[in-house]
Design a protein around this motif. Structure first.
Motif, PDB file in Angstrom:
ATOM      1  N   THR B 347       0.824  -1.208   0.000  1.00  0.00           N
ATOM      2  CA  THR B 347       0.000   0.000   0.000  1.00  0.00           C
ATOM      3  C   THR B 347       0.857   1.257   0.000  1.00  0.00           C
ATOM      4  O   THR B 347       0.415   2.307  -0.421  1.00  0.00           O
ATOM      5  N   ARG B 348       2.073   1.128   0.477  1.00  0.00           N
ATOM      6  CA  ARG B 348       2.921   2.319   0.518  1.00  0.00           C
ATOM      7  C   ARG B 348       3.635   2.561  -0.805  1.00  0.00           C
ATOM      8  O   ARG B 348       4.250   3.598  -1.000  1.00  0.00           O
ATOM      9  N   GLU B 349       3.546   1.576  -1.694  1.00  0.00           N
ATOM     10  CA  GLU B 349       4.286   1.648  -2.960  1.00  0.00           C
ATOM     11  C   GLU B 349       4.090   2.980  -3.688  1.00  0.00           C
ATOM     12  O   GLU B 349       5.016   3.544  -4.229  1.00  0.00           O
ATOM     13  N   ARG B 350       2.862   3.464  -3.678  1.00  0.00           N
ATOM     14  CA  ARG B 350       2.611   4.671  -4.474  1.00  0.00           C
ATOM     15  C   ARG B 350       2.437   5.923  -3.629  1.00  0.00           C
ATOM     16  O   ARG B 350       2.040   6.961  -4.143  1.00  0.00           O
ATOM     17  N   VAL B 351       2.654   5.789  -2.337  1.00  0.00           N
ATOM     18  CA  VAL B 351       2.529   6.979  -1.483  1.00  0.00           C
ATOM     19  C   VAL B 351       3.821   7.779  -1.590  1.00  0.00           C
ATOM     20  O   VAL B 351       4.896   7.235  -1.422  1.00  0.00           O
ATOM     21  N   PHE B 353       5.129  10.142   0.270  1.00  0.00           N
ATOM     22  CA  PHE B 353       5.840  10.628   1.456  1.00  0.00           C
ATOM     23  C   PHE B 353       6.435   9.477   2.254  1.00  0.00           C
ATOM     24  O   PHE B 353       5.945   8.370   2.205  1.00  0.00           O
ATOM     25  N   ASN B 400      -3.791   8.359  -3.145  1.00  0.00           N
ATOM     26  CA  ASN B 400      -2.442   7.889  -2.805  1.00  0.00           C
ATOM     27  C   ASN B 400      -1.640   8.878  -1.983  1.00  0.00           C
ATOM     28  O   ASN B 400      -0.423   8.944  -2.084  1.00  0.00           O
TER      29      ASN B 400
END
Lengths: 423, 507
Positions: B347-351, B353, B400
């Protein structure tokens, strides 16, 4: 005063900056890592001092339905790369020539070693690299494969468990509970190798099915991985039996049956329930399906100070009868029950004796973890060391006996009388 | 050094033109001499009559004594019907020549004063002053009637089982609510005027055969040593009398429940009450008094302790969840179970920050929603809820900006922060949470452990009116053992030893 004030402000700012700058130095963002779930180790074909490393890297986006992860439907669940390196520590950088993310061993679950490499004397040196690496946990598993690990990894395509770490975890858990493969922890490997007394049993697996073996007519329990014939639409990889390591070098393999017997003889590693067939004492045509469970601790009576040291082992088990093709009603006939029990005891004890004889004659020591029990018989470590378990073991007189307690006879006690039906 | 510097900054007096009031002060020292005209003149001047609209001088002629007199009062804070029926009518209709004023007027309490300075505060408090020609003293009738609301349900410390009434802004009502619970002659209500300009009254309430004298004296001293023009209510007084003004933890308990106040008094604590505060202050306060709620004892043993358990869990969830998330994700990824780790990574792949920034953004957003929700006029309230929940949660994830796990982490922490009911403790925990978040994003779990250790040191070092903050847990005192959990009522045998009550054993 203003000078002092500004000095004070400066100090505050400096200490804040110190915190800010000194923090974060070992920060790693989870999404910027490539998670290696399995490492394969093979001997490099050309250079003896190099190894061929295979990485199985898990794709985090597969199997996640969470929003924000993006469309992962197209991506494969794993990535496999093989290359030659000096060891599996420096290989982390080499892998970055192909893989974009930083390699991490945080999720490493299994170390796969090919049989060829495991039989190599140098193998131990490379395996001990794992003790140096901080990210490798000691509870990861060791798997010995019949073929090269690089081809094993590619052939290993589980259909239902898409995430590789999950597949390996569940496989080993289940295998241990059913007594098909040993638990095969890296830590245990190190402990046994360093104690220099017992044999270490690692899990054994392969993706190659043996077509030419006599497996089709053979008792499946006498097989090891690769010898069982599976049909249908499934993964070709099999895990069964164990690979034995003596002093860090692989010496032999054990069949499924031997692995299970080893489990029963082991003082600490107990399988949950073994499903197996035992011959019916009342009708030689039939087999009785049974569930064998350990019934408490294995009891030892060791007498090691004698000229010929002796060990009496008593293995208590509960056996449940699951099928009954001969139609004998055990539940209502105590004499038949006693006969059944005795036949079970004889049968299992015989198997135990055969295995122990094999370990004494062929291996020179045992994979049952008995040395830990034996060690308690000595007051000093030096006494134990001069006793030299590995040297003495073949000459020890070992008496095994099995204590069977009959459990349930299935949900329904009475069997259909086939003769009455067909009259 | 810090203290010195701060003192330097704050003690400077701004150079603003001021006007001396020596003349006024001198005028107030004057004694009454029986000259009605002159005396009235003084009062008119002091009260800026007739500019001052609610200041009333009623001239009368007392028939029987055949003397001129004047009744002075401020009509907005007096009971006018009472004045009319029980002062004016008897005086005007009076026929006997020699009767004393006390015998003519049928008012509960009558007092006499003869210095203007002493008369003024009484008038300001709602008394009516009667000045008679030729009489060198003023008769003060207590006819106070301040406007206020009735006793209502407590709003901030609600309970399901137990009394619902709460303190109001009227101190007399509040004292009556306490007296209703403790019907004992030993209950003392001391009254003190604590400010110079507004003459705010403070009531110190305690049981004289329980409360430690030194403690009472300590409180009295601290209150008397205040040199302030005005302290309108208890929330302000709290900040005046607490020991460490910059401490993040509260050391005085502010409660709006009379039943809680009464049970504290019964344990030997001291309660302060003031007008204009729908609450009371309880001294001394320990960490536990902020952590407890009155319902813990009203519920049966298991139910009460269950809520205590939930509350302590909620407290730690509030403090640690977001910090642990940041710390673990950025420094200790190996601690997370693999499935969760992969889920977080996915889930953090495209965040865009780092995890720390992501969490700080959401935490700030949550605090904004909370603050805005508190200040928003009630008709717009639901809109804020929808905007907050939908836009910030759902849309931020879809865009995202943050990962869904962060929304869970922040929402869980935010929700749990409501479990600690006391507003002051609530704030201190919410602020500490940000500290933990900061150290976790700089040093991971190591930093959190260091800050937690430091925080425990600090808590242990705190004192409230001489009582250690974590007593009776540490240091150990004789007490009813009412800390994280409570005992069965019958086993709560002792009053808290750290307030040094005169009678330690509850019968």
């Amino acid at each position: 005063m203003t000078k002092q004030k500004s000095l004070f402000k400066m100090l505050c700012l400096l200490s804040f900056l110190l915190l800010l700058l000194s923090g974060c130095w070992d920060q790693k963002e989870v999404e910027k890592m490539a998670y290696v779930v399995a490492i394969g180790l093979d001997q490099d074909e050309e250079d003896e001092n190099r190894v061929k490393i295979t990485y199985l890297i898990s794709n985090p986006e597969v199997g996640s339905l969470a929003q924000g992860g993006g469309a992962a439907g197209e991506e494969p669940p794993r990535e496999i790369i093989s290359f030659t390196a000096d060891d599996f520590i420096t290989s982390r950088n080499l892998a970055n020539t192909v893989v974009a993310k930083e390699i991490t061993y945080d999720l490493l679950r299994i170390l796969v070693v090919s049989e060829d490499f495991a039989k190599n004397k140098k193998f131990l040196r490379w395996l001990y690299d794992a003790t140096k690496e901080r990210e490798i946990r000691r509870d990861i598993k060791i798997l010995v494969t019949k073929e090269q690990t690089s081809s094993f990894m590619i052939d290993n395509q589980p259909l239902l468990e898409t995430r590789p770490h999950e597949y390996f975890e569940m496989l080993f858990n289940r295998g241990k509970k059913a007594g098909m493969v040993p638990s095969s922890d890296l830590l245990t490997f190190f402990r046994i190798t360093e104690a220099d007394a017992d044999l270490f049993a690692a899990a054994y697996g392969t993706a190659q099915q043996n077509d030419n073996s006599s497996g089709k007519n053979k008792d499946p329990e006498q097989a090891i991985a690769g010898e069982l014939q599976y049909g249908g639409e499934t993964n070709t990889v099999q895990y069964a039996g164990s690979a034995l390591f003596k002093e860090g070098i692989m010496i032999d393999t054990l069949t499924i049956e031997e692995t299970r017997l080893m489990f029963l003889l082991h003082p600490t590693e107990n399988p949950v329930a073994i499903l197996t067939n035992l011959p019916d004492p009342f009708n030689e045509e039939y087999q009785i399906a049974t569930r064998i469970r350990p019934n408490g601790q294995v009891k030892f009576d060791m007498n090691l100070k004698k000229e010929t040291p002796s060990i009496d082992v008593t293995v208590p088990v509960i056996i449940e009868v699951l099928t009954n093709h001969s139609g004998t009603n055990f539940a209502k006939d105590s004499e038949k029950r006693i006969k059944l029990k005795e036949s079970f005891e004889d049968r299992i004890t015989k198997k135990f004796e055969e295995l122990i004889k094999k370990t004494q004659d062929e291996y020179g020591t045992e994979p049952f973890g008995w040395s830990l029990v034996a060690r308690k018989e000595f007051l000093r470590i030096s006494d134990w060391e001069s006793f030299d378990w590995m040297k003495t073991y073949p000459d020890i007189e070992i008496n095994v006996s099995t204590e069977v307690r009959l459990g349930n006879f299935g949900r329904q006690g009475e069997m259909l009388n086939i003769k009455d039906v067909r009259d | 050094m810090l203290k010195k510097l701060l003192k330097k900054v704050y003690s400077k007096k701004p150079n603003v033109p001021e006007k001396s009031s020596t003349e006024d002060i001198l005028r107030k020292e004057i004694q009454l001499d029986g000259n009605l005209e002159q005396t009235l003149g003084f009062f008119k001047e002091i009260y800026s009559y007739p500019d001052n609209q609610d200041f009333v001088i009623r001239n009368i002629h007392i028939n029987g004594m055949s003397k001129k007199a004047a009744l002075i009062y401020i009509w907005t804070i007096t009971d006018v019907t009472l004045i009319d029926q029980h002062i004016l009518t008897p005086l005007i209709r009076n026929n006997s020549t020699s009767s004393k004023i006390e015998d003519i007027v049928s008012i509960q309490s009558v007092d006499t004063k003869n210095v203007i300075k002493d008369i003024l505060p009484e008038i300001n408090k709602g008394s009516a002053a009667l000045i008679i020609e030729g009489d060198p003293q003023a008769y003060l009738f207590s006819v106070t009637n301040f406007e206020g609301r009735g006793v209502e349900k407590s709003e901030n410390e609600t309970v399901v089982k137990g009394p619902k009434e709460a303190f109001t802004e009227k101190s007399s009502t509040n004292i009556s609510l306490i007296r209703k619970k403790i019907k004992n002659e030993n209950l003392v209500v001391e009254s003190l005027t604590i400010t110079e300009r507004s003459k705010n009254d403070l009531f110190i309430i305690y049981e004289k055969d329980l409360a430690n004298e030194k403690l009472v004296e300590n409180v009295r001293e601290r209150v008397n040593s205040l040199q302030v023009d005005a302290i309108q209510n208890l929330s302000l007084l709290e900040q005046h009398i607490e020991e460490r003004k910059f401490s993040i933890f509260p050391t005085v308990l502010y409660t709006e429940r009379p039943d809680r106040a009464a049970s504290f008094i019964e344990d030997g604590y001291i309660v302060l009450i003031m007008d204009n505060s729908p609450a009371c202050l309880v001294l001394p306060a320990t960490f536990w008094s902020f952590y407890h709620s009155s319902e813990d004892h009203y519920l049966r043993f298991h139910y009460g302790n269950f809520t205590r358990l939930l509350r302590i869990i909620a407290l730690f969830i509030t403090l640690f969840t977001s910090a642990i998330y940041v710390g673990v994700v950025t420094y200790h990824a190996e601690m997370i179970p693999p499935d969760l780790l992969l889920a977080i990574a996915a889930t953090r792949e495209r965040v865009p920050f780092p995890a720390a920034i992501e969490v700080i953004i959401m935490e700030l957003a949550f605090e904004l929603i909370r603050e805005a929700g508190l200040r928003v006029p009630s008709p717009i309230g639901p809109t804020i809820g929808i905007v907050g929940a939908l836009i910030l949660g759902q849309a931020a994830v879809q865009a995202n900006i943050v990962s869904p796990i962060v929304v869970i982490v922040v929402a869980l922490g935010g929700l749990s922060s409501f479990a600690v009911g006391d507003i002051s403790m609530n704030f201190s925990i919410r602020l500490t949470r940000f500290l933990f978040l900061l150290v976790a994003s700089l040093f991971g779990i190591y930093g959190m452990a260091a800050l937690f250790t430091f925080g425990i040191f600090y808590l242990v070092s705190l004192k409230s009116f001489g009582v250690p903050y974590l007593a009776p847990l540490t240091p150990k005192y004789v007490s009813s053992g009412d800390t994280i959990f409570r005992r069965v009522l019958q086993y709560e045998m002792y009053r808290p030893g750290y307030v040094k009550p005169k009678d330690i054993k509850k019968k």
